[in-house]
Motif scaffolding. Structure first.
Motif, PDB file in Angstrom:
ATOM      1  N   GLN A 404      53.752  33.587  28.999  1.00  0.00           N
ATOM      2  CA  GLN A 404      53.117  34.045  27.757  1.00  0.00           C
ATOM      3  C   GLN A 404      51.822  34.801  28.027  1.00  0.00           C
ATOM      4  N   HIS A 405      50.995  34.233  28.927  1.00  0.00           N
ATOM      5  CA  HIS A 405      49.689  34.848  29.193  1.00  0.00           C
ATOM      6  C   HIS A 405      49.858  36.283  29.680  1.00  0.00           C
ATOM      7  N   GLN A 406      50.926  36.509  30.447  1.00  0.00           N
ATOM      8  CA  GLN A 406      51.205  37.854  30.980  1.00  0.00           C
ATOM      9  C   GLN A 406      51.475  38.832  29.838  1.00  0.00           C
ATOM     10  N   MET A 407      52.275  38.372  28.879  1.00  0.00           N
ATOM     11  CA  MET A 407      52.623  39.248  27.759  1.00  0.00           C
ATOM     12  C   MET A 407      51.417  39.487  26.854  1.00  0.00           C
ATOM     13  N   TRP A 408      50.614  38.441  26.636  1.00  0.00           N
ATOM     14  CA  TRP A 408      49.422  38.630  25.816  1.00  0.00           C
ATOM     15  C   TRP A 408      48.448  39.597  26.489  1.00  0.00           C
ATOM     16  N   MET A 409      48.318  39.444  27.804  1.00  0.00           N
ATOM     17  CA  MET A 409      47.398  40.342  28.503  1.00  0.00           C
ATOM     18  C   MET A 409      47.931  41.771  28.426  1.00  0.00           C
ATOM     19  N   ALA A 410      49.246  41.912  28.552  1.00  0.00           N
ATOM     20  CA  ALA A 410      49.841  43.248  28.457  1.00  0.00           C
ATOM     21  C   ALA A 410      49.576  43.846  27.073  1.00  0.00           C
ATOM     22  N   GLN A 411      49.536  42.991  26.054  1.00  0.00           N
ATOM     23  CA  GLN A 411      49.271  43.481  24.701  1.00  0.00           C
ATOM     24  C   GLN A 411      47.795  43.831  24.492  1.00  0.00           C
ATOM     25  N   TRP A 412      46.912  42.992  25.028  1.00  0.00           N
ATOM     26  CA  TRP A 412      45.491  43.131  24.681  1.00  0.00           C
ATOM     27  C   TRP A 412      44.677  43.914  25.690  1.00  0.00           C
ATOM     28  N   TYR A 413      45.114  43.910  26.932  1.00  0.00           N
ATOM     29  CA  TYR A 413      44.324  44.609  27.945  1.00  0.00           C
ATOM     30  C   TYR A 413      44.696  46.081  27.912  1.00  0.00           C
ATOM     31  N   ARG A 414      43.738  46.912  27.552  1.00  0.00           N
ATOM     32  CA  ARG A 414      44.059  48.329  27.385  1.00  0.00           C
ATOM     33  C   ARG A 414      43.535  49.083  28.588  1.00  0.00           C
ATOM     34  N   CYS A 415      44.455  49.335  29.510  1.00  0.00           N
ATOM     35  CA  CYS A 415      44.097  49.964  30.787  1.00  0.00           C
ATOM     36  C   CYS A 415      43.572  51.371  30.552  1.00  0.00           C
ATOM     37  N   ARG A 416      42.471  51.663  31.209  1.00  0.00           N
ATOM     38  CA  ARG A 416      41.891  52.989  31.108  1.00  0.00           C
ATOM     39  C   ARG A 416      42.283  53.872  32.284  1.00  0.00           C
ATOM     40  N   GLU A 417      42.722  53.249  33.371  1.00  0.00           N
ATOM     41  CA  GLU A 417      42.957  53.999  34.615  1.00  0.00           C
ATOM     42  C   GLU A 417      44.270  53.541  35.249  1.00  0.00           C
ATOM     43  N   PRO A 418      44.845  54.402  36.093  1.00  0.00           N
ATOM     44  CA  PRO A 418      46.043  53.988  36.830  1.00  0.00           C
ATOM     45  C   PRO A 418      45.734  52.834  37.795  1.00  0.00           C
ATOM     46  N   ARG A 419      46.772  52.100  38.114  1.00  0.00           N
ATOM     47  CA  ARG A 419      46.704  51.035  39.122  1.00  0.00           C
ATOM     48  C   ARG A 419      45.736  49.923  38.756  1.00  0.00           C
ATOM     49  N   THR A 420      45.613  49.629  37.459  1.00  0.00           N
ATOM     50  CA  THR A 420      44.720  48.556  37.044  1.00  0.00           C
ATOM     51  C   THR A 420      45.483  47.373  36.455  1.00  0.00           C
TER      52      THR A 420
END
Ligand SMILES: Cc1ncc(C[n+]2csc(CCOP(=O)(O)OP(=O)(O)O)c2C)c(N)n1
Ligand SMILES: [Mg+2]
Lengths: 574, 166
Positions: A404-420
């Protein structure tokens, strides 16, 4: 991906060949392909290799406490840096402990080279002590593997391995070296070059197909770009962004594609798929033209195949011809490297008329954004992810575990750069997050790197806190502790009538565990403590800092398109 | 033996190196598909072998198999043979019971099929027949009533007709 030219030797004049043993030959070959660091664990069959490494001042060996960590760390290293990650293990049990990490690298197309010790040649096949048929076992989970039977073959085996691992569609390559081959004295030739007559990846897209694709996009009323990990591998972020800026076409990213484009860009819809945003899923399913780049139509994205984007014509760009048409027929197939193809395609697309389309998408986005509520003094997992995004500005490298934590992070963490964003996408291997974060930190010591893990998955590889402490890694490890194998509990709640069979965890005090390892440990149980704890962890230098955040044990991850279903069956938040 | 729903032929040129056969077979096994026949032998270049693989799979999946096979590093070429006109051959050795009364009868059948008698004893006759799979099947069927002791078949080998490479 960074294209490193194989430079097996610079000297033009043939110097007299030096005598050395196979292990020294291996180390010299690794040096010549640019290896600076490898993760591993020694054993009988690899002792000669370790003896040679003892003299190699310029190649750093990171001793891990479990070979699984070596493989995951090599993946983290490769994904953070774009260069090849290297891991090593002894024969038998050492090599079999690499399997999960190599499979992950295969599924997510990561450039990794594994070097394994093997029992001596005369006893191969005789069930010798610590013998396992490692080339046999790893055949389906490597891009290539080889058993080296003569020390003079080592340079070419290594050059081949690195060339295969990092070109075309990257993947793991394993080189198995019997102990007596490592010990045998030889006169190696380091001027040899890779020889792989059957291996010719196509990088340039067919110009006619590209023209056809450009015409289809220019004429589209509801176009969308479905972008994945291939963008990151080929370093195509600038080309993708240029195409989007010029045409206004919306972009949905796969889990592997996070970081392929700035997620704060107004045209970026974030992640699609099972736990993707409702608006990204509605958009792709209403699209008339889909430009799919560096993606493989994974079932976690498509759900039931026949109902996926049913009105769309598909343009599918991939460097691996076998991906095109594998799951969904491509109307316009383009075999080639994403960067090259997008560079050629971009200037030929005329901005389509899509104002109405954007109006619709914005309406969907307003109606169903990601949102959460903190209830009854409980800490929402999503609040922690949201905070981490705000505190790092989306510019830290995040490695997650699986659940679950992985999916939530994928939803909320808005990557600004490649390879992050480094996560086990295709394999979904618990135990990945913390080792991968370590690998990323070794690759990018200059960058803020953090691990976001579940209480379940962290316990699969947490012994390597020793390694992180030993190397004084500035590495925050945030545990979203819900006292459960949360994703399993969620499925049992939704699809097994709430019968929570073996999904509730009785956990140790993770902060105390961290402290016992010599790391910093912080325990957080109240919402008002979270921000200070995360801020402290992000600022902690020279030692890993474990933050054990006790989260709402009943929170479920939504939206969700149940496995094998379609967007019509998406479960939305209340 | 010939009762398969679909039979698709894939011709594969490979480097003659250890493990290649396992890699190729493993790729097919992994997709849950049965290998109906597989024949391997050297080509005019001893470092290159040709495999002819007949798999029980729907024709629309054959190209996907060929694509996956092309990803094997030692595979130089993989062709899904679909509509091109081809020459397909198979060789079989059939050891059948004989009595003084049946010997001539069997030899007559063999004549029709252009099969050769390659071994003969008091009680047995071994025949060699070459042809398309169906021809070999038909020949074997006709011999059943005499009592077949053993059969060894090579599996199909195939080349595309004319100047086009397989
Ligand atoms: C090695 C491995 N075993 C089992 C699974 C199945 N699985 C997927 S998510 C999950 C639960 C993970 O629990 P936790 O790490 O606490 O994360 P949460 O879902 O609670 O955030 C499990 C068991 C897996 N993905 N990997
Ligand atoms: Mg959990």
């Amino acid at each position: 991906m960074v294209r490193q030219v194989i430079a097996p030797g610079s000297a033009k004049t043939a110097a007299p060949r030096r005598q050395m043993n196979g292990a020294q030959t291996l180390v010299e070959a690794l040096r010549r392909v640019g290896v600076k660091l490898l993760f591993g664990h020694p054993g009988g069959a690899s002792l000669p290799i370790y003896d040679a490494l003892y003299d190699a001042q310029d190649i750093r060996h990171i001793l891990v406490r479990h070979e699984q960590v070596a493989a995951h760390a090599a993946v983290g290293y490769a994904r953070a840096s774009g260069s090849v990650g290297v891991c090593t293990a002894t024969s038998g049990p050492g090599a079999t402990n690499l399997i999960t990490g190599l499979t992950d690298a295969m599924m997510d197309s990561v450039a990794v080279v594994a070097i394994t010790g093997q029992v001596p040649r005369p006893v191969i096949g005789n069930d010798a002590f610590q013998e396992a048929d490692v080339t046999g076992i790893t055949m389906p989970i490597t891009k290539y593997n080889t058993l080296v039977m003569h020390p003079t073959d080592i340079p070419r085996a290594i050059y081949n391995a690195f060339h295969l691992a990092r070109t075309g569609r990257p993947g793991p390559v394993l080189v198995d070296i019997p102990r007596d081959v490592s010990q045998e004295i030889c006169e190696p030739d380091f001027e040899t070059v890779p020889h792989l007559p059957g291996y010719r990846p196509v990088v340039e897209g067919n110009p006619n197909q590209i023209t056809e694709a450009a015409d289809a996009l220019s004429a589209a009323a509801r176009p969308i770009i479905y972008a994945g990990g291939g963008i990151l591998t080929s370093g195509a972020t600038p080309e993708l962004t240029a195409l989007v800026d010029a045409t206004g076409i919306p972009v949905a990213l796969t889990l592997m594609g996070k970081g392929a484009m700035d997620e704060m860009h107004p045209r970026c819809l974030g992640m699609l798929g099972m736990h993707g945003s409702a608006f990204a899923n509605w958009a792709i399913n209403s699209a008339d033209v889909v430009l799919a780049v560096g993606v493989r139509f994974d079932d976690r994205v498509t759900g039931r195949l026949k109902d996926f984007a049913p009105h769309a014509r598909f343009i599918h760009v991939d460097i691996d011809p076998a991906e095109i048409g594998k799951n969904k027929p491509a109307h316009i197939p383009i075999v080639g490297d994403a960067k090259q193809v997008l560079a050629a395609l971009g200037p030929r697309v005329r901005a389509p008329q899509i104002e109405a389309w954007w109006k619709q998408i914005e309406e969907w986005r307003r109606r169903n954004p990601f949102r959460y509520r903190q209830r009854d003094g409980r800490i929402s997992h999503q609040y922690v992810c949201d905070l981490l995004n705000r505190l790092t500005g989306g510019r830290a490298i995040v490695a997650t575990d699986v659940g679950q934590h992985q999916m939530w992070m994928a939803q909320w963490y808005r990557c600004r750069e490649p390879r992050t964003f480094i996560t086990s996408g295709g394999l979904g291997a618990m135990g990945f997050g913390f080792p991968a974060a370590m690998g990323a930190k070794f690759a990018r010591p200059d960058k803020q790197v953090l691990a976001l893990v579940g209480d379940g998955g962290f316990q699969m590889t947490l012994q390597d806190l020793s390694t992180a402490v030993e190397h004084e890694l500035s590495l925050p490890i945030v545990i979203l502790n819900n006292g459960a194998l949360g994703m399993v509990r969620q499925w049992q709640t939704f699809f097994y009538r709430g019968r929570l069979s073996s999904s509730i965890l009785r956990n140790p005090d993770f902060a105390a565990v961290a402290q016992a390892f010599g790391a910093r440990g912080i325990r957080v149980t109240r919402p008002d403590e979270v921000e200070a704890a995360l801020t402290t962890a992000l600022a902690t230098e020279g030692v890993p800092c474990v933050v054990d955040v006790h989260c709402d044990p009943e929170e479920n991850c939504l939206p969700m398109i149940p496995s094998g279903q379609s967007v019509a069956e998406m479960i939305l938040d209340e | 033996m010939s009762e398969i729903a679909h039979a698709a032929t894939i011709s594969v040129l490979v480097q003659n190196a250890p493990g290649v056969l396992v890699r190729v077979a493993g790729l097919i096994r992994r997709r849950g598909v049965n290998i109906h026949s597989l024949s391997v032998g050297p080509t005019e270049d001893p470092s290159i072998s040709r495999m002819t693989i007949v798999v029980d799979t729907a024709p629309e999946r054959t190209e996907q198999f060929a694509k996956q096979l092309r990803k094997v590093v030692e595979v130089l070429r993989a062709t899904a043979i679909d509509s091109s006109p081809t020459v397909d051959r198979e060789l079989a050795l059939i050891k059948v019971n004989v009595t003084p009364g049946t010997r001539l009868e069997i030899m007559e059948i063999a004549n029709v099929f252009r099969a050769n008698v390659v071994d003969l004893t008091e009680k047995t006759m071994t025949l060699e027949v070459t042809g398309k799979g169906e021809k070999v099947d038909a020949f074997v069927q006709l011999l059943v009533k005499y009592g077949i002791r053993e059969v060894a078949r090579t599996g199909q080998v195939t080349l595309v007709r004319g100047a086009q490479a397989t």
